[in-house]
Design a protein around this motif. Structure first.
Motif, PDB file in Angstrom:
ATOM      1  N   VAL A  37       0.936  -1.158  -0.244  1.00 11.46           N
ATOM      2  CA  VAL A  37      -0.069   0.146   0.073  1.00 11.46           C
ATOM      3  C   VAL A  37       0.755   1.278  -0.097  1.00 11.46           C
ATOM      4  N   ARG A  45      -4.789   6.187  -2.632  1.00 12.16           N
ATOM      5  CA  ARG A  45      -4.011   5.074  -2.300  1.00 12.16           C
ATOM      6  C   ARG A  45      -3.689   4.157  -3.425  1.00 12.16           C
ATOM      7  N   VAL A  47      -2.846   0.420  -4.202  1.00 13.47           N
ATOM      8  CA  VAL A  47      -2.862  -0.928  -3.555  1.00 13.47           C
ATOM      9  C   VAL A  47      -2.398  -1.757  -4.561  1.00 13.47           C
TER      10      VAL A  47
END
Length: 63
Positions: A37, A45, A47
């Motif tokens: 992450v 974000r 991921v």
């Protein structure tokens, strides 16, 4: 062991609890696990999910 990876970008309006719930569903039903992450200054974000490559077909991402 070989893995397949799925990069995702979560926008800043997705809070941490919602993101965790979505990723938990993917882990439960599609066999994905969290690999990385990265949190950006704007609150978004990046991921990266991974799962082991298998000979039998597995469901894809549904985020």
């Amino acid at each position: 062991m070989d893995y397949e990876y799925a990069p995702l970008r979560l926008p800043s309006n997705v809070d941490r609890l919602t993101a965790a719930a979505q990723l938990a569903i993917q882990a439960e039903f599609s066999g994905w696990e969290l690999a990385r992450v990265q949190l950006f200054r704007d609150g978004s974000r990046k991921v990266v999910l991974r799962r082991k490559v298998r000979d039998t077909p597995q469901p894809g991402l549904s985020l």
